[in-house]
Design a protein around this motif. Sequence first.
Motif, mmCIF file in Angstrom:
data_model
loop_
_atom_site.group_PDB
_atom_site.id
_atom_site.type_symbol
_atom_site.label_atom_id
_atom_site.label_comp_id
_atom_site.label_asym_id
_atom_site.label_seq_id
_atom_site.Cartn_x
_atom_site.Cartn_y
_atom_site.Cartn_z
ATOM 1 N N SER A 93 23.630 24.284 108.826
ATOM 2 C CA SER A 93 23.146 25.256 107.998
ATOM 3 C C SER A 93 22.728 25.151 106.531
ATOM 4 N N GLY A 94 21.771 25.448 106.319
ATOM 5 C CA GLY A 94 21.107 24.903 104.767
ATOM 6 C C GLY A 94 20.735 23.511 104.881
ATOM 7 N N THR A 121 18.131 20.230 106.237
ATOM 8 C CA THR A 121 16.539 19.945 106.180
ATOM 9 C C THR A 121 16.272 19.183 107.454
ATOM 10 N N VAL A 156 15.940 31.034 110.541
ATOM 11 C CA VAL A 156 15.880 32.031 109.421
ATOM 12 C C VAL A 156 17.440 32.363 109.179
ATOM 13 N N SER A 157 18.430 32.555 109.960
ATOM 14 C CA SER A 157 19.588 32.935 109.929
ATOM 15 C C SER A 157 20.617 31.831 109.324
ATOM 16 N N ARG A 158 20.221 30.565 109.616
ATOM 17 C CA ARG A 158 21.060 29.205 109.419
ATOM 18 C C ARG A 158 20.314 28.698 108.093
ATOM 19 N N GLY A 159 19.082 29.350 107.375
ATOM 20 C CA GLY A 159 18.629 28.746 106.192
ATOM 21 C C GLY A 159 17.948 27.404 106.305
ATOM 22 N N THR A 178 15.525 24.436 106.270
ATOM 23 C CA THR A 178 14.314 23.977 105.650
ATOM 24 C C THR A 178 13.395 23.047 106.539
#
Length: 348
Positions: free
Chosen positions: A259-260, A262, A283-286, A288
Motif C-alpha cells: 500500500s502506497g 510504486t 485506488v484503495s491501496r494508493g 502509484t
Amino acid sequence: MKAAVYKGYGLPLEIEEVPNPAPKEGEVLVKVASTGICHSDLHLLSGELVGPLPNGFIIGHEIAGWVEKIGENVKNPYGLKEGDPVLVSWIVPCGICRYCANGKENYCKDNAKRLVGLIGINGGHAEYLTVPEIAVIPLAKNLDPYYSSPIACAYGTAYNALKSANATSGKSVVIVGAGGVGSAAIQLANSIGLNPIVAVDIDENKLKSAKLLGATHIINANENDARAKVLEALEDGADIVYETKPYPDFKLSLEVVKSGGTIVVTGLGGFSTLAQIPVTLFVSRGITLIGSLGYRPRIDLPDLVSLASSGKIDIKKLVSHIYTPDMINEAYENLKKGLHIRAIIRWN
C-alpha cells in the motif's frame, strides 16, 4: 561498409555492402564497436511499434563505438576528438524545448521522428553510422566499447525507471523479468542500496544469473506461486515493483506492491497491448503507476558511465553472448527463445 539491412516484414536481415555514411552539418560519424540485441527490436521488426519499416533501413539502437569524424558546425561540448570512445543514444532530443529544459528530454517531441535505429535515423547494426551530435556521449577511457553498448539502452532504461520510482537506499524492490533490462536493474538496485532485491522470471538460467548479479531472492514463476513467494520475502509487499517484461500484464505487480507503493513499467509490448487494472484495489491501496520511456541521454548516460567506470556496476557481467555480424539473425532467434541475458554484435 558492412551493414545488416531490413528487407521486409518477416524476412531475415541481410548483411550487405552499403555506402559509408558521411556526417552532415551538426553530425558525428561513429565507428561502431558493438550493438546490443534488444527485445524492442523484435517489436520493431514485427511492425508492433511503428508499422512497416522502409526497405533498406538499418536497425540497432544500443550502440557504442569511437568518433570517426566530426561534421561541420558541431558545437562539441564534451571536447571529443577522433578516436575517442562514445555511446550513441537512441533518444535524440532537440535540447531546447520545454521538455528538454525541464529534464524530460526523453519525452521531447523531436524524438517521435528521429529515434536511432528505430525511426528516421539508421541504426548501429553496421560498421559506421552518423547521428546528430546531441546523441553522442563520451565513454570513460577505462571502459571497453565492445562491452559498453548495453549502457545505451538496458542500463539507461533501468536507471531512469528506478529514478522515476524514487528508488533510494533501504527500499525493497521486486523486478519482474530478468532479461537484459531486468538484470541491469538488479545491478543498479545494488548500487543504489535497495534491499531486498527480488527477481522473478520463468527461466532458471536467468534467475541463476540474477543471483550472481546481486538479487537477494530469486523466484521461478513457473515452479512456484510467485505471489506467495514474494510475500514470504516481503511480508507487507514491495516498495517498488519494476515490470520489465516485453508484454506487461500487471497481475503479479498489483498483488505484491505494498500500500502506497510504486509500480514502474518499461516493457513496451506494442500499441495493441492492453492490461487490466482492478480500479478499486488500485485506488484503495494508493498505488502509484509510472510509465518510463528510455532515459535522459545528457543526464542519465553520463551518470551510468561514472557508475561503470568506478566499478559500481559491471557491464561485462550483463553480456552473455557475443555474435559476429553474419550471425545476427541467429542472435534474434536466440533472443526469442530466451537464451540471452544481453547479447551483442561486434562490428569492428
